[in-house]
Design a protein around this motif. Structure first.
Motif, PDB file in Angstrom:
ATOM      1  N   GLU A 125       8.621  -3.813   9.320  1.00 10.30           N
ATOM      2  CA  GLU A 125       9.548  -3.473   8.251  1.00 10.30           C
ATOM      3  C   GLU A 125       8.924  -2.437   7.319  1.00 10.30           C
ATOM      4  N   LYS A 126       9.626  -1.308   7.154  1.00  8.94           N
ATOM      5  CA  LYS A 126       9.182  -0.229   6.274  1.00  8.94           C
ATOM      6  C   LYS A 126      10.344   0.733   6.101  1.00  8.94           C
ATOM      7  N   SER A 127      10.596   1.165   4.884  1.00 12.27           N
ATOM      8  CA  SER A 127      11.635   2.163   4.653  1.00 12.27           C
ATOM      9  C   SER A 127      11.164   3.518   5.195  1.00 12.27           C
ATOM     10  N   PHE A 128      12.003   4.166   5.995  1.00 12.37           N
ATOM     11  CA  PHE A 128      11.675   5.456   6.594  1.00 12.37           C
ATOM     12  C   PHE A 128      11.364   6.504   5.520  1.00 12.37           C
ATOM     13  N   PHE A 129      12.019   6.416   4.392  1.00 12.43           N
ATOM     14  CA  PHE A 129      11.896   7.429   3.348  1.00 12.43           C
ATOM     15  C   PHE A 129      10.771   7.142   2.349  1.00 12.43           C
ATOM     16  N   SER A 130      10.051   6.070   2.568  1.00  4.50           N
ATOM     17  CA  SER A 130       9.010   5.663   1.625  1.00  4.50           C
ATOM     18  C   SER A 130       7.612   5.822   2.223  1.00  4.50           C
ATOM     19  N   SER A 131       6.659   6.030   1.344  1.00  2.21           N
ATOM     20  CA  SER A 131       5.254   6.063   1.772  1.00  2.21           C
ATOM     21  C   SER A 131       4.594   4.702   1.534  1.00  2.21           C
ATOM     22  N   LYS A 132       5.388   3.723   1.119  1.00  2.00           N
ATOM     23  CA  LYS A 132       4.852   2.393   0.845  1.00  2.00           C
ATOM     24  C   LYS A 132       5.124   1.449   2.016  1.00  2.00           C
ATOM     25  N   ILE A 133       4.157   0.562   2.237  1.00  2.00           N
ATOM     26  CA  ILE A 133       4.311  -0.468   3.250  1.00  2.00           C
ATOM     27  C   ILE A 133       3.738  -1.768   2.707  1.00  2.00           C
ATOM     28  N   ASN A 134       4.458  -2.832   2.969  1.00  2.00           N
ATOM     29  CA  ASN A 134       4.022  -4.166   2.569  1.00  2.00           C
ATOM     30  C   ASN A 134       3.405  -4.839   3.792  1.00  2.00           C
ATOM     31  N   ILE A 135       2.154  -5.208   3.684  1.00  2.00           N
ATOM     32  CA  ILE A 135       1.444  -5.861   4.788  1.00  2.00           C
ATOM     33  C   ILE A 135       1.379  -7.353   4.483  1.00  2.00           C
ATOM     34  N   LYS A 136       1.932  -8.143   5.399  1.00  2.00           N
ATOM     35  CA  LYS A 136       1.908  -9.595   5.272  1.00  2.00           C
ATOM     36  C   LYS A 136       1.264 -10.160   6.532  1.00  2.00           C
ATOM     37  N   LEU A 137       0.189 -10.915   6.343  1.00  2.00           N
ATOM     38  CA  LEU A 137      -0.554 -11.480   7.470  1.00  2.00           C
ATOM     39  C   LEU A 137      -0.751 -12.978   7.286  1.00  2.00           C
ATOM     40  N   ASP A 138      -0.502 -13.715   8.350  1.00  2.00           N
ATOM     41  CA  ASP A 138      -0.830 -15.143   8.346  1.00  2.00           C
ATOM     42  C   ASP A 138      -2.347 -15.284   8.395  1.00  2.00           C
TER      43      ASP A 138
ATOM     44  N   PHE B 137       0.834  -1.195   0.000  1.00  2.00           N
ATOM     45  CA  PHE B 137       0.000   0.000   0.000  1.00  2.00           C
ATOM     46  C   PHE B 137       0.866   1.242   0.000  1.00  2.00           C
ATOM     47  N   ASP B 138       0.370   2.279  -0.657  1.00  2.00           N
ATOM     48  CA  ASP B 138       1.034   3.581  -0.674  1.00  2.00           C
ATOM     49  C   ASP B 138       0.172   4.538   0.142  1.00  2.00           C
ATOM     50  N   ILE B 139       0.716   4.978   1.280  1.00  2.00           N
ATOM     51  CA  ILE B 139      -0.010   5.864   2.195  1.00  2.00           C
ATOM     52  C   ILE B 139       0.864   7.099   2.429  1.00  2.00           C
ATOM     53  N   PRO B 140       0.563   8.222   1.780  1.00  4.62           N
ATOM     54  CA  PRO B 140       1.424   9.406   1.865  1.00  4.62           C
ATOM     55  C   PRO B 140       1.758   9.853   3.297  1.00  4.62           C
ATOM     56  N   GLN B 141       0.837   9.688   4.227  1.00 10.59           N
ATOM     57  CA  GLN B 141       1.039  10.160   5.599  1.00 10.59           C
ATOM     58  C   GLN B 141       2.138   9.404   6.351  1.00 10.59           C
ATOM     59  N   ILE B 142       2.567   8.241   5.852  1.00 11.16           N
ATOM     60  CA  ILE B 142       3.564   7.457   6.593  1.00 11.16           C
ATOM     61  C   ILE B 142       4.993   7.663   6.090  1.00 11.16           C
ATOM     62  N   LYS B 143       5.163   8.519   5.081  1.00 10.72           N
ATOM     63  CA  LYS B 143       6.510   8.820   4.600  1.00 10.72           C
ATOM     64  C   LYS B 143       7.279   9.536   5.713  1.00 10.72           C
ATOM     65  N   PHE B 144       8.547   9.198   5.872  1.00 14.92           N
ATOM     66  CA  PHE B 144       9.431   9.749   6.905  1.00 14.92           C
ATOM     67  C   PHE B 144       9.004   9.340   8.315  1.00 14.92           C
ATOM     68  N   LYS B 145       8.373   8.165   8.418  1.00 11.88           N
ATOM     69  CA  LYS B 145       7.972   7.648   9.727  1.00 11.88           C
ATOM     70  C   LYS B 145       8.402   6.196   9.840  1.00 11.88           C
ATOM     71  N   SER B 146       8.752   5.795  11.055  1.00 10.19           N
ATOM     72  CA  SER B 146       9.030   4.389  11.308  1.00 10.19           C
ATOM     73  C   SER B 146       7.717   3.704  11.666  1.00 10.19           C
ATOM     74  N   ALA B 147       7.726   2.385  11.713  1.00 12.90           N
ATOM     75  CA  ALA B 147       6.502   1.631  11.955  1.00 12.90           C
ATOM     76  C   ALA B 147       6.724   0.581  13.037  1.00 12.90           C
ATOM     77  N   LYS B 148       5.696   0.438  13.906  1.00 13.86           N
ATOM     78  CA  LYS B 148       5.782  -0.537  14.994  1.00 13.86           C
ATOM     79  C   LYS B 148       4.430  -1.196  15.201  1.00 13.86           C
ATOM     80  N   ASN B 149       4.448  -2.531  15.285  1.00 18.77           N
ATOM     81  CA  ASN B 149       3.237  -3.278  15.601  1.00 18.77           C
ATOM     82  C   ASN B 149       3.027  -3.140  17.108  1.00 18.77           C
TER      83      ASN B 149
END
Length: 108
Positions: A86-99, A66-78
């Protein structure tokens, strides 16, 4: 006291709800998904951080990006497992993987 048990999951979820005041969050949007077994909702929390709730309602593993503009320059924590997402700090993209039947609550 098994950390992978359903009871532990619910305890961690309720603790995260209280700590982050999720009940007072403002829904930003429900994200469009390719797989109908996947649910993603995006919220703004009182402290101006963001929350992504991801739920897999199937028994199969699901993965989408997913591409979510608001998450660019942010780290991510469950916040349910207290693990870094896992997410690149400089990216607005995040890969969601769920069992199968897994849920995540990710704060940015």
């Amino acid at each position: 006291k098994d950390p992978s048990s359903y009871v532990s999951f619910v305890k961690n979820m309720l603790a995260a709800r209280k700590k982050h005041k999720i009940n007072l969050a403002t829904q930003v949007k429900i994200l469009d998904v390719k797989n109908s077994s996947l649910f993603l909702a995006f919220y703004k929390l009182l402290d101006k951080s963001y929350l992504l709730v991801a739920m897999n309602f199937s028994k199969n593993e699901l993965e989408e990006e997913f591409d979510i503009p608001q998450i660019k320059f942010k780290s991510a924590k469950n916040i349910i497992t207290n693990e870094k997402q896992e997410k690149s700090f400089f990216s607005s993209k995040i890969n969601i993987k769920l069992d199968g039947f897994e849920a995540k609550a990710i704060v940015f």
